[in-house]
Write an enzyme that holds these catalytic residues in place. Sequence first.
Site, PDB file in Angstrom:
ATOM      1  N   LEU A   3       0.890  -1.086  -0.050  1.00 15.31           N
ATOM      2  CA  LEU A   3       0.142   0.130   0.195  1.00 15.31           C
ATOM      3  C   LEU A   3       0.904   1.240  -0.093  1.00 15.31           C
ATOM      4  O   LEU A   3       0.642   2.218   0.465  1.00 15.31           O
ATOM      5  CB  LEU A   3      -0.917   0.134   1.274  1.00 15.31           C
ATOM      6  CG  LEU A   3      -1.844  -1.217   1.373  1.00 15.31           C
ATOM      7  CD1 LEU A   3      -2.468  -1.111   2.582  1.00 15.31           C
ATOM      8  CD2 LEU A   3      -2.729  -1.371   0.112  1.00 15.31           C
ATOM      9  N   ASN A  49     -11.030  -0.986  -0.085  1.00 21.06           N
ATOM     10  CA  ASN A  49     -10.405  -2.247  -0.113  1.00 21.06           C
ATOM     11  C   ASN A  49     -10.245  -2.751   1.108  1.00 21.06           C
ATOM     12  O   ASN A  49      -9.446  -2.274   2.112  1.00 21.06           O
ATOM     13  CB  ASN A  49      -8.887  -1.762  -0.677  1.00 21.06           C
ATOM     14  CG  ASN A  49      -7.882  -2.963  -0.507  1.00 21.06           C
ATOM     15  OD1 ASN A  49      -8.283  -3.861  -0.336  1.00 21.06           O
ATOM     16  ND2 ASN A  49      -6.677  -2.459  -0.943  1.00 21.06           N
ATOM     17  N   CYS A  86      -7.143  -5.412   3.304  1.00 19.84           N
ATOM     18  CA  CYS A  86      -6.087  -4.868   4.168  1.00 19.84           C
ATOM     19  C   CYS A  86      -5.899  -5.691   5.449  1.00 19.84           C
ATOM     20  O   CYS A  86      -6.886  -6.062   6.073  1.00 19.84           O
ATOM     21  CB  CYS A  86      -5.995  -3.602   4.338  1.00 19.84           C
ATOM     22  SG  CYS A  86      -6.446  -2.275   3.130  1.00 19.84           S
ATOM     23  N   LYS A 144     -14.483  -3.525  -2.246  1.00 22.93           N
ATOM     24  CA  LYS A 144     -13.661  -4.438  -3.105  1.00 22.93           C
ATOM     25  C   LYS A 144     -13.388  -5.796  -2.106  1.00 22.93           C
ATOM     26  O   LYS A 144     -12.768  -5.572  -1.257  1.00 22.93           O
ATOM     27  CB  LYS A 144     -12.496  -3.934  -3.643  1.00 22.93           C
ATOM     28  CG  LYS A 144     -11.652  -4.889  -4.500  1.00 22.93           C
ATOM     29  CD  LYS A 144     -10.380  -4.214  -5.245  1.00 22.93           C
ATOM     30  CE  LYS A 144      -9.610  -5.164  -6.266  1.00 22.93           C
ATOM     31  NZ  LYS A 144      -8.585  -4.385  -6.750  1.00 22.93           N
TER      32      LYS A 144
END
Lengths: 253, 290
Positions: free
Chosen positions: B74, B128, B131, B166
């Site tokens: 990231l 997202n 993670c 996502k």
Amino acid sequence: MKDRDCRVESCSFECPGICRIGFSCPALVEEAGPGQFVMVEVSDGPLPAARRPFTLSSVSKSKGIFEIVFEVKGPGTSSLASSAPGRSCRVMGPLGRGYETSADRWLLVGGGLGAAGFPFLAASVRSARVLLGASCSDALVRTGGEAEYATEDGSAGRRGLVTDLLDGLDLASFDAIAVCGPTPMMKAVVEAVPDDLRPRVQVSLESRMGCGWGACGGCAIPASAGGYLKCCVDGPVVTAQAVDWSRMGGGLV
Amino acid sequence: MKPRIEASLWGRDFGNPLMLASGTCGYGTELLEAGLLGDAAALVTKATTARPREGNAPPRIADTRFGLLNSIGLANPGAEQVVESLLPEMAFAPCAVIVNVAGETLEEYRRVVGILERSEVHVGYEINVSCPNVSAGGMAFGTDPACVAEITRLVRSSTGRPFSVKLTPNGGDIVEAAKMAEGEGADAVTVCNTFLGMKLDWRTGRPVLSRGAGGYSSPALLPLVTARVWQVASAVGIPVIASGGVWWGEDVLELRAAGASMVQLGTAVLRRPSRISEILLEMRTLLEGS
Ligand SMILES: Cc1cc2nc3c(=O)[nH]c(=O)nc-3n(C[C@H](O)[C@H](O)[C@H](O)COP(=O)(O)OP(=O)(O)OC[C@H]3O[C@@H](n4cnc5c(N)ncnc54)[C@H](O)[C@@H]3O)c2cc1C
Ligand SMILES: Cc1cc2nc3c(=O)[nH]c(=O)nc-3n(C[C@H](O)[C@H](O)[C@H](O)COP(=O)(O)O)c2cc1C
Ligand code: FES
């Protein structure tokens, strides 16, 4: 980010395991500078998924041809080495920042395939003295002009490491020092240069690349200013002082 | 439904369904400068976090015979910098811009969106959830449907713009996670992020990537993604954005047939940016011939 179909003009083995390919692409050659690289699609299909990076080894502006010289390692380089003249490959480039060539008197220090880009560099500067090291004579990349050699097995030039060739040289008599090779070799050369001359040292770095055009963040090189440089856009050639050598490890980043 | 090229998402009509996947087009600036965004409907930026992130130690990339492994970690300049300098560069891009948002804590997702709300450039977000959740021992948020629900709720309360969640294929029930996202107000789900993969050097026994494992992307993943898109699209009413395994125009049509509203291109564009236009052309040719 220019991407073009380039025709393979020649493909031959320099010596076992080391292949030289000449591509025809006048537009690319016109834009290229020493130290820059290209990203080559090694197959027409989707795999391998990433392209492979190669330094521009030499260019002929009159013929519109550039050459790459590489060691056959894995699937990417073996596929490329089996190219026949006439094959068309998609090649992106020239990419990245090359050598800053305004200096007059150059010392070029290369280890193994690290010397692949030296013919182009030597042809672009006023004077160049070339020191090359390799494991054996077969693994020495010939740079065309005159060079001094060191091989670990003594099969060519002096037995030893390329850093041994630095002994007794007056480094201050060079305006610029180019270094390219495996990380431990580059570290050793940079350390052998006195502090006050370090700003003259330009190193050409390698890193695993996902794209070559700045998008993926895959090609990180530890920076002395903290954080990372992107090898593909901030490099591959940077000043030795820009790199945090203590975080470089011994191998490929 | 008859195959077609036109697409729409969040009330916007697009000439085609092609989106550029997060992490494979930076913030779009390189492609914009090269004039290569004209045929894309939208692009999704690199994952953006609250503060700048250097990313993982190298090596971050390992290409294998059958696909690419990445562990970028990231790396990004942080939300402030994205708002101040990167998004403004994209203000006149010919495609819609969507910002991918990541965090290490639930609270970070809210903070990132809060900062990004100051920009007018992007039309929405992609959240997202792949993670690692630092406060829960590093398990990806997305593997726990309850976490997906909570992140969706937080983001929903932070923005009026549309967003997609996502999802991850790496553990957990992706259909359950999609339903949770829909239930908490997500405007789409992206199916899916990269698959966990690893490459070792058999001589040393050590992983090539510094972090050991990484995200695997490959054209070989297309059937895996197609199955998940099909399952999720059958279970939710919000749009499904497909991500993973696309190399040819035919793949895009197949994912649409499986229920995807839009289809992302990732590794294909890293390899060859002009794939955007080439894939569109392939789709047109296929549909003309059908
Ligand atoms: C800017 C740049 C210039 C280069 N120039 C040359 C050159 O002129 N001559 C030459 O022989 N080699 C050069 N290399 C290294 C060359 O790209 C790799 O040897 C090659 O990619 C290996 O691919 P493979 O599929 O045969 O091997 P594999 O080991 O199967 O490769 C698998 C993956 O590892 C990566 N990789 C493996 N070794 C290296 C490496 N040394 N550097 C970067 N990535 C690597 C590959 O790109 C690929 O993603 C250069 C690398 C960079 C970054
Ligand atoms: C180098 C790289 C970096 C990525 N970074 C991100 C990211 O920051 N955020 C994210 O949600 N997905 C990220 N992904 C996943 C892609 O967005 C995409 O979902 C995945 O690669 C599958 O699509 P593809 O097969 O077309 O590549 C990344 C993928 C790659 C290859
Ligand atoms: S190789 Fe992708 S950013 Fe450098």
